[in-house]
Design an enzyme around this catalytic site. Structure first.
Site, PDB file in Angstrom:
ATOM      1  N   ASP A   1      39.538 -49.038  72.940  1.00  0.00           N
ATOM      2  CA  ASP A   1      38.996 -47.707  73.166  1.00  0.00           C
ATOM      3  C   ASP A   1      38.082 -47.369  71.984  1.00  0.00           C
ATOM      4  O   ASP A   1      38.088 -48.061  70.952  1.00  0.00           O
ATOM      5  CB  ASP A   1      40.157 -46.714  73.278  1.00  0.00           C
ATOM      6  CG  ASP A   1      39.701 -45.269  73.360  1.00  0.00           C
ATOM      7  OD1 ASP A   1      38.813 -44.971  74.162  1.00  0.00           O
ATOM      8  OD2 ASP A   1      40.232 -44.451  72.583  1.00  0.00           O
TER       9      ASP A   1
ATOM     10  N   ASP B   1      36.853 -43.486  71.002  1.00  0.00           N
ATOM     11  CA  ASP B   1      37.202 -42.221  70.354  1.00  0.00           C
ATOM     12  C   ASP B   1      38.645 -42.226  69.866  1.00  0.00           C
ATOM     13  O   ASP B   1      39.576 -42.521  70.620  1.00  0.00           O
ATOM     14  CB  ASP B   1      37.010 -41.056  71.321  1.00  0.00           C
ATOM     15  CG  ASP B   1      35.549 -40.756  71.592  1.00  0.00           C
ATOM     16  OD1 ASP B   1      34.702 -41.155  70.791  1.00  0.00           O
ATOM     17  OD2 ASP B   1      35.274 -40.106  72.626  1.00  0.00           O
TER      18      ASP B   1
END
Length: 274
Positions: A38, A40
């Site tokens: 991922d 963020d």
């Protein structure tokens, strides 16, 4: 709306240096492990949508705009935010100035140094509900872009007016995920495509590092040989714990919570004997 995983996949150019080319007429050896990251609050230590708002006048948004946000439709909201910022005169140089200052999460750069030194073992994919412009800009500024074979995210580019325009990644029917993206669907499609391209040979292990609730959904696809790295006490970690307690047989992956990228690094070194 985008319906194919390939439409939100960005592949870097092949290496150009002679030292990175294999012997003539020989295929490069297949990498053993597939690692999904991922972006963020995993690779970077902030929500990049919040970071981008710092480029707005006064580094804030008007209340009427903030009030248009709806649960499950955050990308639509960010599209309105970016249009507003364009109307306020924010252009690429303004966005770039704030994006390049987004801090990496603790220990992440050391983890990527290890992964770079062991590129023969890892195929790396970034899967994020941010957007392609933010991710590409940050990765290029930090020198990490060549590590990722593919970026699966919401497409973003500057239109003829100089506004940053955002589009949803794809459509799906998952009731758990936001309307614009189901990471489980993206991971499943990518994995199936890559195994086919590898002549049916699967990866030895899958790894997934994330933090949010939308990172839990794809991690359910991992098997007993695979490892999920949820950021400690973030939504993904809490959902994993709840599932392990309520339905332990439905979550098969090994789970290694992390406070710092160092935690992931130490686990990989021990697992791989490096």
């Amino acid at each position: 709306m985008r319906n194919s995983m390939l439409t939100c996949c960005f592949v870097p150019p092949p290496p150009s240096g002679d030292e990175e080319r294999g012997p003539p007429n020989m295929e490069a050896p297949l990498k053993k492990h597939l690692f999904f990251f991922d972006f963020d609050e995993t690779i970077v230590n902030e929500n990049s949508d919040d970071s981008v708002v710092r480029a707005a006048p006064g580094q804030t948004l008007p209340a009427w705009l903030r009030d248009t946000r709806r649960e499950g439709h955050y990308t639509e909201y960010m599209g309105r935010v970016l249009t507003y910022m364009g109307e306020q005169g924010v252009r690429e140089e303004g966005f770039r100035a704030v994006i390049e200052k987004i801090p990496a999460s603790p220990g992440i750069m050391g983890l990527f140094q290890f992964l770079k030194a062991n590129q023969d073992l890892f195929e790396m994919v970034l899967i994020s509900d941010a957007n392609s412009y933010v991710i590409e800009t940050w990765l290029c500024a930090t020198g990490l872009r060549p590590l990722f074979r593919c970026i699966l995210t919401n497409p973003a580019s500057f239109n003829s007016r100089g506004y940053l325009s955002l589009q949803p990644c794809h459509s799906h029917s998952c009731p758990r995920c936001p309307a614009n993206m189901c990471k489980r669907k993206l991971l499943g499609e990518y994995l199936a495509q890559r195994v086919e391209e590898r002549g049916g040979r699967p990866f030895d292990r899958l790894f997934y590092a994330g933090d949010g609730a939308n990172d839990f959904c794809p991690s359910v696809l991992l098997g007993p040989a695979d490892t999920a790295f949820p950021r400690h006490d973030y939504p993904m970690h809490r959902l994993v714990r709840e599932t392990q307690q309520s339905s332990p047989a439905t979550y098969r992956a090994n789970v290694v919570p992390w406070h710092s990228g160092d935690d992931i690094l130490h686990y990989l070194k021990k697992l791989l004997g490096r």
